[in-house]
Write an enzyme that holds these catalytic residues in place. Structure first.
Site, PDB file in Angstrom:
ATOM      1  N   ARG A   1      22.705  42.679  17.169  1.00  0.00           N
ATOM      2  CA  ARG A   1      22.014  42.402  15.921  1.00  0.00           C
ATOM      3  C   ARG A   1      20.687  42.059  16.379  1.00  0.00           C
ATOM      4  NH1 ARG A   1      23.634  39.412  10.347  1.00  0.00           N
ATOM      5  NH2 ARG A   1      23.831  37.688  11.676  1.00  0.00           N
TER       6      ARG A   1
ATOM      7  N   ASP B   1      25.829  29.624   8.601  1.00  0.00           N
ATOM      8  CA  ASP B   1      24.598  30.102   9.392  1.00  0.00           C
ATOM      9  C   ASP B   1      23.343  30.185   8.557  1.00  0.00           C
ATOM     10  OD1 ASP B   1      24.923  32.556   7.604  1.00  0.00           O
ATOM     11  OD2 ASP B   1      25.245  34.079   9.386  1.00  0.00           O
TER      12      ASP B   1
END
Length: 731
Positions: free
Chosen positions: A339, A637
């Site tokens: 990612r 996160d």
């Protein structure tokens, strides 16, 4: 002062320049000078387009803010709202029907439904564990979690508890009976296994049994008469029964079974984005170096367990004897995606002196495409360094691109990938894209977004937390939002999840690309996960995110219970949502909260923000198990941070709370967070000197300035404050 090397219009931090030249380029057959010339040209050519896309984001947000302010007293008229969004180019016409044409995609993505891990690339141990999580012990996953109750003498304890072990074995036997059943018998009664004439024969007390579906027998190790393991298959996933009567567990088992191994994390996303704290060249190189080790196959990490130190390396492929003889080889590792970051942030690992740039940091997303793409070439090759440890067997590089707003941003990503392929000498279409459907403008225009990447797209994936953060920020001026915990039960969330599946299926994703769903964040509550997360494959998702290898093994059971491709067949051709449902803003109908409810919500969010931000800023940890206000461990996160900070910013904007309320809550919660981290020798307490704690001030910034942040993103504040702390530490 960063030591830099000039490369055309660019000045590259020496640590990055040396890493690329000395580590990443060797073995790729790419010339150093031509590579850097290519980097310079891609950055110089594409930077203006990137800037224009960000300006469009800001312009649209400003128009939406103004529209809501002007209608602040009137109730929202869905038709007028839809017409307004169409008029400003936020809501676009859907393209004609089409089918994606992506080619050269691995089976793990096209025809295998199973769990997907997401791990921070800056942590080599986590990355290795995730890559190796393709196969996991069901016995360990059950024994070590709350899936098996500790009641009736089944406590985990320090040593092996046979009472608990027997419960694990019974659970696993039931799983086998459900997934790969025997004809007229149960694995509970098995006394042995052998292979005769290419068929599995399971011995029972007085007789024997075969598989109800003989086609589920896939292979074995050892000899046919005395196999060491039996390989079975169901819904495209493998189950391996390990047999060792001499082992501690096998010795107590009627058939000598010592474990049941499940094919678990079919794919893994190595993350440079929301789960990491990478703010400068040193941080980026750490991530790039770990990505290189994964692709070359030589990443290793020394691990100490029970006072013993060993070196963890990547698993090799697994070899079996096929039912009728011959060799069967299965991948030993998860298929890796990487990612990249989105289009927003810049990073001064490279600065540009191109006309008008004047030493400006380069867009990090452009850098990531260039460098993660370069490094991934190693994962396409079998070399002396990595033997057969290639990643893709079809010659593809898989890049997840997050936080894109609408089809123009997807088209820009595809242009970027095409330009990078030219620099790297790769065939056009090598770099595939996973589209995160986590921004409102992408959700509303998902069909057009997919069409913009029709020859590159390999997945779409919903991300509830980021998507909720954008939902709040987009409608910041519309009024106060409902509480965070109530968001999951709103009309727009169900419409969003359904529309993603429907749109993917209509574009021909079934059998060609992944349709994914979001993360299970409660890392310790695995019994709840086993009960609830089956809803995702039942909804037609071929993959869903898990926070750990153990969770991957447990979630894998769901794909044995649900034939996802059969579900997709049933859903094909359905449209279960409308644009108006997707546009339903989660506003509080009336401000009927009692003062204690408001305080509870504010404290809960402030505690969550502080618990995550303090480790991000002080230790550079971007993904943490953060205990919530009730001490339940949650995987946090930047996505979880975005929703918490945006909700409080919204309440602040509409007078539900004051800035003094926010500050008071932060001061109440900081000592609790300090206490929760008391066992960490690296931890720096925030209380009582709050204004001396950069982490505390960052958390405060995220709330008080949340309404002004671009699309509600947390990165600008986090990066600035982390760099401030690094500068203070280095002073």
């Amino acid at each position: 002062m960063t030591d830099r090397v000039s490369a055309g219009n660019l000045r590259v931090a020496r640590v990055l320049y040396d890493f690329v030249n000395n580590e990443a380029l060797p073995g790729t057959d790419i010339d150093q000078d031509s590579f850097w010339a290519g980097v310079d040209k891609v950055v110089t050519d594409l930077t203006p387009q990137n800037q224009d896309l960000l300006k469009t984001r800001d312009d649209l947000q400003a128009q939406i803010d103004k529209w809501h302010r002007h209608r602040v007293i009137e109730p929202l008229d869905p038709q007028a709202y839809r017409e307004f969004l169409t008029e400003i180019g936020y809501l676009l016409p859907a393209p004609e029907d089409f089918t994606i044409t992506t080619s050269g995609v691995d089976d793990e993505i096209t025809t295998t439904a199973g769990p997907q891990l997401v791990v921070p690339i800056l942590n080599a141990r986590f990355a290795l564990n995730a890559a190796n999580a393709r196969w996991g012990s069901l016995y360990d996953a059950l024994y070590g979690t709350d899936v098996i109750s500790e009641s009736d003498g089944a406590e985990k304890g320090r040593g092996y508890n046979k009472v608990r072990g027997d419960k694990v074995i019974a659970y696993a036997r039931q799983f086998l009976d459900d997934s790969v059943p025997l004809a007229g018998a149960s694995y509970t009664d098995a006394t042995g296994f052998k292979v005769e004439d290419g068929q599995l024969v399971v011995s029972l007390a007085d007789t024997s049994a075969a598989l109800a579906d003989p086609g589920q027998f896939a292979g074995y190790t050892g000899t046919a008469e005395n196999p060491k393991s039996i390989l079975l298959a169901n819904h495209g996933l493998h189950i391996e029964i390990l047999i060792d009567p001499e082992s501690q567990i096998g010795a107590t088992d009627g058939a000598g079974v010592k474990d049941v191994i499940l094919e678990s994390a079919i794919t893994t996303i190595m993350d440079f984005e929301d789960s990491v704290a990478a703010v400068d060249a040193d941080d980026k190189v750490l991530g790039y170096r770990n990505w290189l080790g994964l692709n070359r196959g030589d990443l290793s990490e020394d691990v100490t367990k029970d006072d013993k130190t060993f070196t963890r390396v990547l698993n090799t492929d697994r070899t079996y004897t096929a039912p009728h003889g011959g060799e069967l080889t299965l991948p030993g590792r998860s298929l890796l995606f990487v990612r990249n970051v989105g289009h927003l942030m810049t990073n001064d690992a490279i600065v540009s002196d191109a006309e008008g740039a004047e030493g400006a940091p380069v867009f990090e997303g452009i850098m990531d495409a260039l460098f993660t793409g370069l490094i991934a070439i190693h994962g396409l090759r079998s070399t002396d360094a990595n033997g057969l440890l290639t990643n893709s067997r079809t010659g593809s590089i898989y890049i997840v691109k997050p936080k894109m707003h609408g089809p123009a941003e997807v088209a820009f990503t595809c242009e970027l990938f095409s330009r990078v392929e030219d620099v790297l000498g790769l065939p056009q279409g090598t770099m595939k894209v996973g589209i995160m459907d986590e921004e409102r403008r992408t959700t509303l225009n998902l069909k057009a977004c997919i069409k913009a990447a029709a020859d590159r797209v390999v997945f779409i994936n919903t991300g509830f937390l980021d998507r909720t953060g954008d939902e709040i920020h987009t409608s910041m001026e519309a009024g106060p939002m409902i509480r965070k915990g109530a968001m999951k039960n709103t009309a727009w969330i169900k419409a969003y999840e359904d529309a993603n599946v429907d749109t993917g299926l209509a574009a021909g994703f079934s059998g060609k690309a992944q349709i994914g769903k979001g993360m299970w964040a409660m890392t310790e509550l695995m019994a709840d996960m086993v009960e609830q997360k089956i809803a995702q494959p039942k909804a037609g998702a071929t993959t869903a995110w898990v926070p750990s290898p153990t969770a991957a093994t447990l979630h894998a059971m769901h794909y044995h219970k649900v034939d996802v491709f059969a579900v997709q067949k049933e859903l094909q051709g359905k449209t279960r949502t409308s644009v108006d449902e997707l546009l339903t803003i989660p506003l509080a109908k009336e401000l009927a909260w009692a003062p204690e409810e408001i305080r509870e919500e504010v404290d809960n969010n402030c505690q969550s923000i502080l618990g995550y931000v303090v480790r991000w800023i002080d230790q550079g940890v971007g993904c943490s198990k953060v205990p919530d206000i009730h001490n339940v461990a949650l995987m946090e996160d930047r996505a979880t941070l975005r929703i918490s900070s945006q909700l409080l910013a919204n309440w602040l904007r509409h007078g539900v709370i004051t800035s003094e309320d926010a500050r008071a809550s932060l001061e109440r919660m900081a000592p609790l967070v300090d206490k929760q981290n008391a066992g960490d020798p690296e931890y720096h307490a925030m209380a009582p000197n709050f204004d001396d704690s950069i982490a505390f001030l960052a958390a405060q910034d995220l709330i008080l300035s949340g309404a002004q942040q671009p699309n509600g993103y947390t990165e600008p504040i986090l990066h600035r404050r982390r760099r401030e702390l690094k500068a203070r530490a280095g002073a």
